[in-house]
Enzyme design. Sequence first.
Site, PDB file in Angstrom:
ATOM      1  N   LYS A 123      13.627  12.665  12.989  1.00 41.24           N
ATOM      2  CA  LYS A 123      12.683  12.051  11.854  1.00 41.24           C
ATOM      3  C   LYS A 123      13.694  11.463  10.819  1.00 41.24           C
ATOM      4  CE  LYS A 123       8.246  14.265  12.732  1.00 41.24           C
ATOM      5  NZ  LYS A 123       7.641  15.520  12.122  1.00 41.24           N
ATOM      6  N   LYS A 205       9.460   5.858  26.299  1.00 41.68           N
ATOM      7  CA  LYS A 205       8.244   6.525  26.229  1.00 41.68           C
ATOM      8  C   LYS A 205       7.118   6.222  24.873  1.00 41.68           C
ATOM      9  CE  LYS A 205       7.526  11.223  24.057  1.00 41.68           C
ATOM     10  NZ  LYS A 205       7.032  12.393  24.801  1.00 41.68           N
ATOM     11  N   LYS A 208       4.413   6.124  18.581  1.00 42.13           N
ATOM     12  CA  LYS A 208       3.967   5.379  17.264  1.00 42.13           C
ATOM     13  C   LYS A 208       5.317   4.918  16.647  1.00 42.13           C
ATOM     14  CE  LYS A 208       2.860   8.019  13.819  1.00 42.13           C
ATOM     15  NZ  LYS A 208       3.721   7.753  12.935  1.00 42.13           N
TER      16      LYS A 208
END
Length: 341
Positions: A123, A205, A208
């Site tokens: 992240k 893949k 979002k």
Amino acid sequence: MTDSQTNPVASFPPVVVSGIQPSGTLHLGNYFGAIRQHVELHAAHESYFFIVNYHALTTLQDAEALRAYSIDVALDYLALGFDPKKSHLFLQSDVPQVTELAWLFYTITSVSQLEKSVSFKDKVAQGLGANAGLFNYPILQAADILVYGGTRVPVGADQKQNIEICRNLASRFNDRFASADPVFPVPEPYILDEVAVVPGVDGRKMSKSYDNTIGIFDEGKTLKKKVMSIITDSTPLEDPKDPETCNVFALIKLFADDAKREEVAAAYRSGGYGYGHAKKELLGLITERFAEARERRHELSRNTDYVLDVLAEGGKKGRTQAEHFMERAREATGLITTYNR
Ligand code: TRP
């Protein structure tokens, strides 16, 4: 040592728990990766499914969007067949015991273990701010699971490490504070089979964070535009094509029955069948698969009172179960509370 100590899960009743992030519109990757299995599982076991809005806050800091996505998740699950009479669906923020338990877990987690978290590193690599909530995300997730005494956690393969951290925490807590009478089960990993990687419109893949998703409830022009934008190679229409290397076919495979899949694969191989044809086929399959759910979702979205009632009812069940485990956890750690005096 008794059996319950070597394998604490054995002495706890089976409880299925899972959390769903309300950080964006749920898409086909979420559907095939987890939602479909959640809906299949929820009626068979005592289970708690919650919308993890505390977790979402680590990356989504926009009150209006968080509210909207949270209700959307509830609408999506109910529309897709989740029956609130058979299982509990609720908001994480309706069970404050979760954050209370997370605090207890902070005190027995080493910073170095969290520093090894792959999802934290990912992240941050994606440019998300490294706030302390994001860093401590796995601890809150462990609290989410253990506060209901979860023994089975159906999640995708990307959650393996978080579940491992949860298992560690359950054992560590029991060893340190409750070795004679374990407070928490050590949940069994229950990694859902990836049906296949669900490709997004750009072939990576579906995610979002790549902005390549097709929403489960996209419809009309939006859906058509996304399907038509799926990236393919430039083999001319008349040439034979390999279905196995095509993103459109990878999606068709997820929706089609065996006969349909064979028929489309044969058409690819024989030539004269273009990617445009394949995309139309896919569009039809998606529309058909979710037709009933879409109808139900429209109805539900006109009846948000009902949806909020479902969440309220689920939250009540969640709090009762959570309080039961928290009472034991407070007792085990020596935290005195006087409010029940
Ligand atoms: N981290 C999970 C995900 O990104 C969401 C989640 C939060 C969760 N709490 C949970 C999953 C508890 C299972 C159990 O998908």
